[in-house]
Design a protein around this motif. Sequence first.
Motif, mmCIF file in Angstrom:
data_model
loop_
_atom_site.group_PDB
_atom_site.id
_atom_site.type_symbol
_atom_site.label_atom_id
_atom_site.label_comp_id
_atom_site.label_asym_id
_atom_site.label_seq_id
_atom_site.Cartn_x
_atom_site.Cartn_y
_atom_site.Cartn_z
ATOM 1 N N GLY A 162 -11.715 1.999 -7.942
ATOM 2 C CA GLY A 162 -10.636 1.102 -8.327
ATOM 3 C C GLY A 162 -9.804 1.678 -9.460
ATOM 4 O O GLY A 162 -8.567 1.592 -9.443
ATOM 5 N N GLN A 163 -10.470 2.285 -10.444
ATOM 6 C CA GLN A 163 -9.735 2.920 -11.539
ATOM 7 C C GLN A 163 -8.812 4.018 -11.012
ATOM 8 O O GLN A 163 -7.653 4.112 -11.402
ATOM 9 C CB GLN A 163 -10.715 3.513 -12.545
ATOM 10 C CG GLN A 163 -11.285 2.528 -13.535
ATOM 11 C CD GLN A 163 -11.897 3.250 -14.726
ATOM 12 O OE1 GLN A 163 -12.517 4.305 -14.582
ATOM 13 N NE2 GLN A 163 -11.733 2.685 -15.903
ATOM 14 N N SER A 164 -9.335 4.855 -10.152
ATOM 15 C CA SER A 164 -8.547 5.954 -9.606
ATOM 16 C C SER A 164 -7.335 5.432 -8.836
ATOM 17 O O SER A 164 -6.222 5.957 -8.967
ATOM 18 C CB SER A 164 -9.423 6.821 -8.697
ATOM 19 O OG SER A 164 -8.663 7.840 -8.088
ATOM 20 N N GLN A 165 -7.550 4.395 -8.035
ATOM 21 C CA GLN A 165 -6.447 3.824 -7.255
ATOM 22 C C GLN A 165 -5.392 3.221 -8.177
ATOM 23 O O GLN A 165 -4.186 3.344 -7.928
ATOM 24 C CB GLN A 165 -6.993 2.764 -6.294
ATOM 25 C CG GLN A 165 -7.828 3.357 -5.168
ATOM 26 C CD GLN A 165 -8.671 2.326 -4.452
ATOM 27 O OE1 GLN A 165 -9.130 1.339 -5.050
ATOM 28 N NE2 GLN A 165 -8.912 2.532 -3.164
ATOM 29 N N ALA B 22 -8.934 -4.579 -4.372
ATOM 30 C CA ALA B 22 -9.942 -4.647 -3.305
ATOM 31 C C ALA B 22 -11.222 -3.935 -3.732
ATOM 32 O O ALA B 22 -12.327 -4.440 -3.494
ATOM 33 C CB ALA B 22 -9.382 -4.031 -2.030
ATOM 34 N N SER B 23 -11.090 -2.790 -4.368
ATOM 35 C CA SER B 23 -12.281 -2.041 -4.812
ATOM 36 C C SER B 23 -13.024 -2.795 -5.904
ATOM 37 O O SER B 23 -14.261 -2.885 -5.891
ATOM 38 C CB SER B 23 -11.871 -0.652 -5.300
ATOM 39 O OG SER B 23 -11.358 0.127 -4.243
ATOM 40 N N TYR B 24 -12.284 -3.317 -6.886
ATOM 41 C CA TYR B 24 -12.927 -4.080 -7.956
ATOM 42 C C TYR B 24 -13.631 -5.324 -7.390
ATOM 43 O O TYR B 24 -14.723 -5.688 -7.841
ATOM 44 C CB TYR B 24 -11.895 -4.512 -8.996
ATOM 45 C CG TYR B 24 -11.343 -3.396 -9.836
ATOM 46 C CD1 TYR B 24 -12.167 -2.441 -10.425
ATOM 47 C CD2 TYR B 24 -9.965 -3.292 -10.072
ATOM 48 C CE1 TYR B 24 -11.650 -1.417 -11.206
ATOM 49 C CE2 TYR B 24 -9.440 -2.276 -10.860
ATOM 50 C CZ TYR B 24 -10.290 -1.343 -11.421
ATOM 51 O OH TYR B 24 -9.770 -0.342 -12.198
ATOM 52 N N LYS C 236 -12.362 -6.951 -15.844
ATOM 53 C CA LYS C 236 -11.245 -6.484 -16.673
ATOM 54 C C LYS C 236 -10.300 -5.597 -15.863
ATOM 55 O O LYS C 236 -9.079 -5.727 -15.958
ATOM 56 C CB LYS C 236 -11.769 -5.696 -17.882
ATOM 57 C CG LYS C 236 -12.273 -6.535 -19.010
ATOM 58 C CD LYS C 236 -12.349 -5.738 -20.312
ATOM 59 C CE LYS C 236 -13.250 -4.525 -20.210
ATOM 60 N NZ LYS C 236 -13.330 -3.795 -21.498
ATOM 61 N N GLY C 237 -10.879 -4.675 -15.088
ATOM 62 C CA GLY C 237 -10.050 -3.792 -14.282
ATOM 63 C C GLY C 237 -9.230 -4.567 -13.272
ATOM 64 O O GLY C 237 -8.033 -4.304 -13.092
ATOM 65 N N ARG C 238 -9.868 -5.544 -12.626
ATOM 66 C CA ARG C 238 -9.137 -6.337 -11.633
ATOM 67 C C ARG C 238 -8.068 -7.188 -12.316
ATOM 68 O O ARG C 238 -6.974 -7.392 -11.761
ATOM 69 C CB ARG C 238 -10.102 -7.210 -10.833
ATOM 70 C CG ARG C 238 -9.444 -7.837 -9.595
ATOM 71 C CD ARG C 238 -10.440 -8.564 -8.722
ATOM 72 N NE ARG C 238 -10.962 -9.777 -9.356
ATOM 73 C CZ ARG C 238 -11.810 -10.623 -8.759
ATOM 74 N NH1 ARG C 238 -12.255 -10.351 -7.535
ATOM 75 N NH2 ARG C 238 -12.241 -11.690 -9.385
#
Length: 279
Positions: free
Chosen positions: A66-69, A80-82, A97-99
């Motif tokens: 998710g970070q990379s995307q 979607a990854s998060y 947090k990332g999402r």
Amino acid sequence: MKLGLFGQKRVRVKRTLTIVLVTALSAITSVSCSNDKDVLVTEIGVTPPSRRAVRTSQAGKLYLQGQSQHVKGNSQAAIASYTKAINLNPDYSAAYKGRGLAHFDMGDKQKAIADYNEAIRLSPNDAEAYNSRGNARAALGDNRGAIADYNEAVRLSPNYAEAYNNRANARSTLGDRNGAIEDYNQAILLDSRSVIAYNNRGNARAAQGDKQGAIADYTEAIRLNRNFGPAYNNRGNARAAQGDKQGAIEDLQKAAAIFQSQNNNDLYQEVMNNIKELK
């Protein structure tokens, strides 16, 4: 992603010129843009969690994915990854947090706040989560709520330069110029190379009528980053207000060239219109 204007402040010359206020947000290493056309948001990178710690689990791998995307600008895929990471580990506060940040970049501030709420519930001492929720609240116009979050971020992490800068922005919006300048001073004390803090302190000084102080701050921002368009734009604004027409045009032309190179057509066109008026 399109950049716009945040917290417009105006100085009358022959025509109104727009000062660009930049908000520093705690986030992954990237430049992220709100879909709100009235917000220009620059996000400064922070150190991500140890890859060694997260790559050992499937949820951790999805989090890194998710970070990379997100860094590549694909916020929808990052969400979607998060989400998959959270489904595997419902207590994964970093994934919330990332999402939340990805939702923010997609323009959904309410979903961002919901994710930050969950991150704070799981990690109540996470200063970055409070800072990020403050950013989302400020973007929704809730500057008092944002200040409360920034206060908590600073309490938990007294050396958190970005939280001081963001609190200063919110205070400035509420008309507390002195409090804003105090916070910008602290942000600069903690991070003497903060281009954003210098730019924003310049805006606060300009709003107080301290044009020379504002020009000094914009000049320092430019010294630190020769390709920082907002500082050229804002210094041009201040120079025009002082009657330095030639200096103003030179700065605005530089800002226009930078915005054009960044495909920031809205700011480019606005600066070009200002140049025509000055000429």
